[in-house]
Write a protein that holds these residues in place. Structure first.
Motif, PDB file in Angstrom:
ATOM      1  N   SER A  44      43.081  62.440  66.291  1.00 15.74           N
ATOM      2  CA  SER A  44      42.193  62.340  65.127  1.00 15.74           C
ATOM      3  C   SER A  44      41.230  61.160  65.213  1.00 15.74           C
ATOM      4  CB  SER A  44      43.014  62.248  63.839  1.00 15.74           C
ATOM      5  OG  SER A  44      43.619  63.483  63.542  1.00 15.74           O
ATOM      6  N   GLY A  45      41.356  60.335  66.261  1.00 18.68           N
ATOM      7  CA  GLY A  45      40.459  59.199  66.420  1.00 18.68           C
ATOM      8  C   GLY A  45      40.968  57.916  65.794  1.00 18.68           C
ATOM      9  N   ILE A  46      42.229  57.904  65.356  1.00 19.10           N
ATOM     10  CA  ILE A  46      42.753  56.742  64.630  1.00 19.10           C
ATOM     11  C   ILE A  46      42.869  55.523  65.535  1.00 19.10           C
ATOM     12  CG2 ILE A  46      44.745  55.846  63.361  1.00 19.10           C
ATOM     13  CD1 ILE A  46      45.209  58.783  62.411  1.00 19.10           C
ATOM     14  N   THR A  47      43.460  55.699  66.714  1.00 21.58           N
ATOM     15  CA  THR A  47      43.586  54.564  67.639  1.00 21.58           C
ATOM     16  C   THR A  47      42.209  54.078  68.072  1.00 21.58           C
ATOM     17  OG1 THR A  47      45.767  55.224  68.441  1.00 21.58           O
ATOM     18  CG2 THR A  47      44.455  53.847  69.902  1.00 21.58           C
ATOM     19  N   PRO A 169      44.840  34.849  62.848  1.00 21.97           N
ATOM     20  CA  PRO A 169      43.751  35.822  62.701  1.00 21.97           C
ATOM     21  C   PRO A 169      43.385  36.005  61.233  1.00 21.97           C
ATOM     22  CG  PRO A 169      45.815  36.974  62.914  1.00 21.97           C
ATOM     23  CD  PRO A 169      46.133  35.512  63.050  1.00 21.97           C
ATOM     24  N   GLU A 170      42.354  36.794  61.002  1.00 15.01           N
ATOM     25  CA  GLU A 170      41.973  37.166  59.642  1.00 15.01           C
ATOM     26  C   GLU A 170      42.365  38.623  59.358  1.00 15.01           C
ATOM     27  OE1 GLU A 170      37.820  36.304  59.093  1.00 15.01           O
ATOM     28  OE2 GLU A 170      38.014  34.329  60.032  1.00 15.01           O
ATOM     29  N   VAL A 171      42.370  39.425  60.419  1.00 18.55           N
ATOM     30  CA  VAL A 171      42.699  40.846  60.313  1.00 18.55           C
ATOM     31  C   VAL A 171      43.779  41.166  61.338  1.00 18.55           C
ATOM     32  CG1 VAL A 171      41.823  43.218  60.499  1.00 18.55           C
ATOM     33  CG2 VAL A 171      40.340  41.402  59.597  1.00 18.55           C
ATOM     34  N   ILE A 172      44.765  41.980  60.945  1.00 16.94           N
ATOM     35  CA  ILE A 172      45.810  42.440  61.865  1.00 16.94           C
ATOM     36  C   ILE A 172      45.739  43.962  61.941  1.00 16.94           C
ATOM     37  CG2 ILE A 172      48.269  42.434  62.414  1.00 16.94           C
ATOM     38  CD1 ILE A 172      48.544  40.048  60.486  1.00 16.94           C
ATOM     39  N   LEU A 173      45.608  44.468  63.160  1.00 13.66           N
ATOM     40  CA  LEU A 173      45.596  45.903  63.408  1.00 13.66           C
ATOM     41  C   LEU A 173      46.945  46.282  64.008  1.00 13.66           C
ATOM     42  CD1 LEU A 173      42.151  45.989  65.283  1.00 13.66           C
ATOM     43  CD2 LEU A 173      42.520  46.298  62.822  1.00 13.66           C
ATOM     44  N   LEU A 174      47.579  47.307  63.465  1.00 11.44           N
ATOM     45  CA  LEU A 174      48.881  47.739  63.976  1.00 11.44           C
ATOM     46  C   LEU A 174      48.827  49.230  64.285  1.00 11.44           C
ATOM     47  CD1 LEU A 174      49.768  45.775  61.110  1.00 11.44           C
ATOM     48  CD2 LEU A 174      51.579  45.511  62.792  1.00 11.44           C
ATOM     49  N   ASP A 175      48.990  49.562  65.562  1.00  7.71           N
ATOM     50  CA  ASP A 175      48.909  50.956  65.995  1.00  7.71           C
ATOM     51  C   ASP A 175      50.318  51.508  66.170  1.00  7.71           C
ATOM     52  OD1 ASP A 175      48.110  53.399  66.860  1.00  7.71           O
ATOM     53  OD2 ASP A 175      47.276  52.723  68.772  1.00  7.71           O
ATOM     54  N   ARG A 176      50.819  52.181  65.131  1.00  8.72           N
ATOM     55  CA  ARG A 176      52.165  52.766  65.112  1.00  8.72           C
ATOM     56  C   ARG A 176      53.218  51.765  65.587  1.00  8.72           C
ATOM     57  NH1 ARG A 176      48.417  56.529  66.380  1.00  8.72           N
ATOM     58  NH2 ARG A 176      48.375  58.389  65.073  1.00  8.72           N
ATOM     59  N   ILE A 204      46.754  49.622  59.449  1.00  6.38           N
ATOM     60  CA  ILE A 204      47.876  50.162  60.209  1.00  6.38           C
ATOM     61  C   ILE A 204      47.733  51.663  60.396  1.00  6.38           C
ATOM     62  CG2 ILE A 204      49.269  50.326  58.083  1.00  6.38           C
ATOM     63  CD1 ILE A 204      51.769  49.871  59.827  1.00  6.38           C
ATOM     64  N   ALA A 205      47.991  52.110  61.627  1.00  4.63           N
ATOM     65  CA  ALA A 205      48.237  53.523  61.875  1.00  4.63           C
ATOM     66  C   ALA A 205      49.742  53.690  61.710  1.00  4.63           C
ATOM     67  CB  ALA A 205      47.793  53.909  63.281  1.00  4.63           C
ATOM     68  N   PRO A 206      50.202  54.243  60.607  1.00  2.16           N
ATOM     69  CA  PRO A 206      51.641  54.233  60.307  1.00  2.16           C
ATOM     70  C   PRO A 206      52.425  55.185  61.190  1.00  2.16           C
ATOM     71  CG  PRO A 206      50.471  55.509  58.668  1.00  2.16           C
ATOM     72  CD  PRO A 206      49.424  54.914  59.559  1.00  2.16           C
ATOM     73  N   HIS A 207      53.725  54.962  61.183  1.00  2.00           N
ATOM     74  CA  HIS A 207      54.651  55.781  61.973  1.00  2.00           C
ATOM     75  C   HIS A 207      54.653  57.226  61.473  1.00  2.00           C
ATOM     76  CE1 HIS A 207      58.092  57.092  64.135  1.00  2.00           C
ATOM     77  NE2 HIS A 207      58.997  56.895  63.193  1.00  2.00           N
TER      78      HIS A 207
END
Length: 254
Positions: A44-47, A169-176, A204-207
């Motif tokens: 879906s393009g999330i990552t 950091p200011e932003v945290i990205l979490l990929d699953r 976050i891209a959740p589980h």
């Protein structure tokens, strides 16, 4: 910073891997000091979206984008942007934990040392603070000199979160980040995220859909590279405005 001001603003984003388009005309505002879950089926393009926020996609040959991504009003793809500085501001944690082949302490101290921190006292304070924020300090405070690889999978993932936090950091990205973890480890990470949003903006891209519902302030549903729906998480999950969102949430596809 004004609470819930836009930290990241995306307008007209189209993303390509050579000729294959992964994201189509996406517009999105991400609020400061909140948790946004971006969910949807595979491909879906999330990552890609998450990686575009700190320009990790730059590392993929043939990848290119159109449109604009602003961080605090500044275009992160502008020619004068220093990408290493951007990635310090916008840190990313991946689905598979990747501790460095060194001690627990040195894993967390690695980033601050690269940034020029030499004081042992300041390094220890930085490591302790990051481990506490990642809800790992109590587990490891008496064995900081042990190899990070000796930690359990859930602990290794929290270590990777702490390693990002040590860079302030200011932003945290979490990929699953919880995809390979047991329910207890997942719960610990979710609990730490609820505290971290007081200081950071989290995407976050959740589980799974259930995790998105538990932890999110806002939620965005993506399908085949298109942003279908975005809004307050409670509204998206309780009363989705698009039938495709409802079908995915209720398990009719995906």
């Amino acid at each position: 910073m004004v609470q819930n001001a836009s930290k990241i603003s995306v307008s007209g984003l189209n993303f390509y891997y050579q000729k294959k388009q992964a994201i189509f005309d996406l517009n999105l505002k991400i609020h400061a000091n909140s948790i946004l879950s971006v969910f949807g089926p595979a491909n879906s393009g999330i990552t890609t979206l998450l990686r575009s926020f700190n320009r990790l996609c730059d590392l993929t040959p043939g990848a290119h984008m159109e449109g604009q991504i602003l961080l605090d009003g500044k275009n992160i793809y502008a020619p004068d942007i220093i990408v290493t500085e951007l990635r310090r501001k916008v840190g990313m944690v991946f689905d598979v934990p990747t501790p460095l082949p060194m001690s627990i302490f040195d894993n967390i101290a690695y980033g601050p040392r690269l940034s020029g921190m030499k004081s042992k006292k300041l390094l220890f304070q930085s490591v302790e603070e990051a481990l506490k924020m990642a809800a790992l300090w109590e587990d490891v405070k008496d064995r900081l000199s042990m190899p990070a690889a000796s930690l359990s999978g859930g602990q290794q993932q929290r270590l990777c979160i702490a390693r990002v936090l040590a860079l302030k950091p200011e932003v945290i990205l979490l990929d699953r980040p919880c995809s390979g973890l047991d329910p207890i480890s997942t719960a610990k990470i979710e609990e730490s995220l609820s505290h971290l949003k007081e200081k950071f903006t989290i995407v976050i891209a959740p589980h799974n859909v259930q995790q998105a519902g538990r932890i999110s302030d806002r939620a965005a549903f993506m399908l085949m590279g298109h942003l279908i729906e975005e809004g307050p998480a409670r509204a998206v999950f309780a009363n989705p405005q698009d039938q495709r969102t409802n079908d995915y949430i209720t398990g009719r596809f995906g």
